[in-house]
Design an enzyme around this catalytic site. Structure first.
Site, mmCIF file in Angstrom:
data_model
loop_
_atom_site.group_PDB
_atom_site.id
_atom_site.type_symbol
_atom_site.label_atom_id
_atom_site.label_comp_id
_atom_site.label_asym_id
_atom_site.label_seq_id
_atom_site.Cartn_x
_atom_site.Cartn_y
_atom_site.Cartn_z
ATOM 1 N N TYR A 136 -13.833 1.482 13.572
ATOM 2 C CA TYR A 136 -14.625 0.392 14.140
ATOM 3 C C TYR A 136 -13.932 -0.943 13.963
ATOM 4 O O TYR A 136 -12.921 -1.051 13.269
ATOM 5 C CB TYR A 136 -16.018 0.354 13.492
ATOM 6 C CG TYR A 136 -16.056 -0.253 12.102
ATOM 7 C CD1 TYR A 136 -15.544 0.440 11.004
ATOM 8 C CD2 TYR A 136 -16.599 -1.513 11.874
ATOM 9 C CE1 TYR A 136 -15.579 -0.113 9.731
ATOM 10 C CE2 TYR A 136 -16.639 -2.069 10.602
ATOM 11 C CZ TYR A 136 -16.130 -1.376 9.534
ATOM 12 O OH TYR A 136 -16.156 -1.928 8.272
ATOM 13 N N LYS A 191 -9.667 1.277 9.291
ATOM 14 C CA LYS A 191 -11.014 0.697 9.344
ATOM 15 C C LYS A 191 -11.980 1.779 9.821
ATOM 16 O O LYS A 191 -12.416 1.819 10.974
ATOM 17 C CB LYS A 191 -11.056 -0.547 10.256
ATOM 18 C CG LYS A 191 -12.287 -1.416 9.987
ATOM 19 C CD LYS A 191 -12.100 -2.808 10.502
ATOM 20 C CE LYS A 191 -13.380 -3.649 10.442
ATOM 21 N NZ LYS A 191 -13.886 -3.919 9.112
ATOM 22 N N GLU A 228 -9.492 -5.604 -2.970
ATOM 23 C CA GLU A 228 -10.220 -6.437 -2.004
ATOM 24 C C GLU A 228 -11.689 -6.424 -2.389
ATOM 25 O O GLU A 228 -12.046 -5.951 -3.473
ATOM 26 C CB GLU A 228 -10.004 -5.907 -0.584
ATOM 27 C CG GLU A 228 -10.482 -4.473 -0.392
ATOM 28 C CD GLU A 228 -10.270 -3.940 1.027
ATOM 29 O OE1 GLU A 228 -10.127 -4.735 1.966
ATOM 30 O OE2 GLU A 228 -10.262 -2.704 1.184
ATOM 31 N N LEU A 265 -7.721 -3.219 3.408
ATOM 32 C CA LEU A 265 -7.722 -3.420 4.848
ATOM 33 C C LEU A 265 -6.894 -4.659 5.197
ATOM 34 O O LEU A 265 -7.001 -5.683 4.508
ATOM 35 C CB LEU A 265 -9.160 -3.604 5.331
ATOM 36 C CG LEU A 265 -9.317 -3.695 6.843
ATOM 37 C CD1 LEU A 265 -9.131 -2.314 7.473
ATOM 38 C CD2 LEU A 265 -10.686 -4.244 7.214
HETATM 39 N N1 PDD Z 1 -15.635 -5.974 7.226
HETATM 40 N N2 PDD Z 1 -11.944 -5.432 3.768
HETATM 41 C C1 PDD Z 1 -13.018 -4.683 4.045
HETATM 42 C C2 PDD Z 1 -13.263 -3.450 3.235
HETATM 43 C C3 PDD Z 1 -13.890 -5.054 5.078
HETATM 44 O O1 PDD Z 1 -14.959 -4.277 5.372
HETATM 45 C C4 PDD Z 1 -13.641 -6.251 5.812
HETATM 46 C C5 PDD Z 1 -14.526 -6.724 6.929
HETATM 47 C C6 PDD Z 1 -12.503 -7.009 5.478
HETATM 48 C C7 PDD Z 1 -12.147 -8.271 6.220
HETATM 49 O O2 PDD Z 1 -11.550 -7.968 7.457
HETATM 50 P P1 PDD Z 1 -11.679 -8.970 8.715
HETATM 51 O O3 PDD Z 1 -11.183 -10.285 8.263
HETATM 52 O O4 PDD Z 1 -10.811 -8.364 9.751
HETATM 53 O O5 PDD Z 1 -13.133 -9.011 9.105
HETATM 54 C C8 PDD Z 1 -11.672 -6.561 4.464
HETATM 55 C C9 PDD Z 1 -16.455 -6.210 8.366
HETATM 56 C C10 PDD Z 1 -16.764 -7.621 8.672
HETATM 57 C C11 PDD Z 1 -17.661 -5.289 8.334
HETATM 58 O O6 PDD Z 1 -17.478 -4.157 7.951
HETATM 59 O O7 PDD Z 1 -18.746 -5.698 8.742
#
Ligand code: PDD
Length: 286
Positions: free
Chosen positions: A36, A147, A179, A203
């Site tokens: 996703y 992801k 993270e 991620l």
């Molecule tokens: N999640 N690490 C993890 C485990 C995450 O789930 C997310 C973001 C990030 C940040 O990635 P980005 O900057 O590309 O949003 C890092 C999204 C927002 C979610 O699952 O809703």
């Protein structure tokens, strides 16, 4: 707004979210066999769509699903979704599953990926917001670079953080920061900004990448460098970043004030630069 209000996209059609249905045999439902993306829409315009679709392509390739849509088709599909939901500031969620097949762990010989997208209102960042965080052991698998919707460990970790009265869990694997449960993490010590380097343990956040770019352009000292628990606990500022919340500062970590507990000068400057950068990109249509 009801959780299931609005229009969604499912396999080529737009329909009310409340009416969208997928088979119980969909491998996304049965195995979490899906990937996703979440991306922000500002004043009706998608931000960093290409970066998100590049990461989606990497996630799909990592789990052996052929890309169901081209970049141009994704752009049209999501533009249609945004228009049908009235534009404005939105968070767009899109998901691709391996599709419907009899339950068997092995990949099905033929299955058509299920493509789904929805959106919800997004509150835009105006300035620094402060949240609390706790540290927890990172007990996730070793493909956190994908992801994937298989987020049970992240769900439990984030819920544990909430149970502790915090907003986010900062994850430590063998004493090293990886993270957050749903975010990337930056720490500031002695004026230098650091974030853990990319690996299969975290991620490649789009916000993380853009912040590094913005800081690099601005000549701000920033490094992708392993961060141990001591450095984390001794940091002057800790930030968590994601596409849905931009940059949040951690006020207290495990109940202890971060830095002087009140001022976030580096975060304030970097967030301002990031917002300027985003406005420029949105203005130029990229
Ligand atoms: N999640 N690490 C993890 C485990 C995450 O789930 C997310 C973001 C990030 C940040 O990635 P980005 O900057 O590309 O949003 C890092 C999204 C927002 C979610 O699952 O809703």
């Amino acid at each position: 707004m009801n959780a299931d209000a609005g229009i969604c996209y499912l396999d080529g059609a737009y329909l009310p979210l409340a009416e969208a249905r997928v088979s119980v045999l969909d491998r996304g439902f049965i195995f979490g066999d899906a990937v996703y993306e979440v991306l922000p829409v500002v004043a009706g315009r998608m931000f960093a769509l290409e970066e998100h679709l590049e990461r989606l392509a990497r996630s799909l390739a990592a789990i052996g699903i052929a890309p169901p849509l081209t970049l141009a088709a994704w752009r049209d599909c999501l533009a249609g979704l945004i228009t049908r939901n009235g534009g404005g500031n939105l968070s767009v969620y899109l998901q691709v599953t391996r599709g419907v097949a009899p339950r068997d762990h092995a990949f099905p010989s033929a299955a058509t990926p299920t493509v789904f997208a929805m959106c919800r209102p997004l509150t835009m960042t105006a300035g620094i917001s402060v949240v609390n965080a706790v540290t927890l052991p990172d007990n996730r698998w070793l493909r956190c670079d994908i992801k994937s919707t298989s987020l049970l460990a992240n769900v439990l970790l984030r819920n544990e953080a909430l149970r502790c009265g915090a907003y986010e869990a900062l994850l430590l694997r063998d004493g090293w920061l990886t993270e957050g449960a749903a975010s990337n993490v930056f720490v500031v010590s002695d004026g230098v900004v650091r974030t853990p380097p990319l690996s299969d343990r975290l991620l490649a956040g789009v916000t993380r990448g853009l912040l590094l770019e913005v800081m690099g352009r601005g000549g701000r000292p920033c490094r992708e460098e392993a961060i141990d628990e001591r450095t984390l606990r001794g940091a002057g500022e800790i930030w968590i970043t994601s596409s849905s919340r931009d940059l949040l500062c951690v006020g207290r970590l495990d109940g202890v004030a971060v830095g002087d507990g009140a001022n976030y000068p580096v975060a304030s400057a970097v967030l301002q630069d990031f917002i300027t950068y985003r406005d420029q990109r949105l203005g130029s249509g990229t």
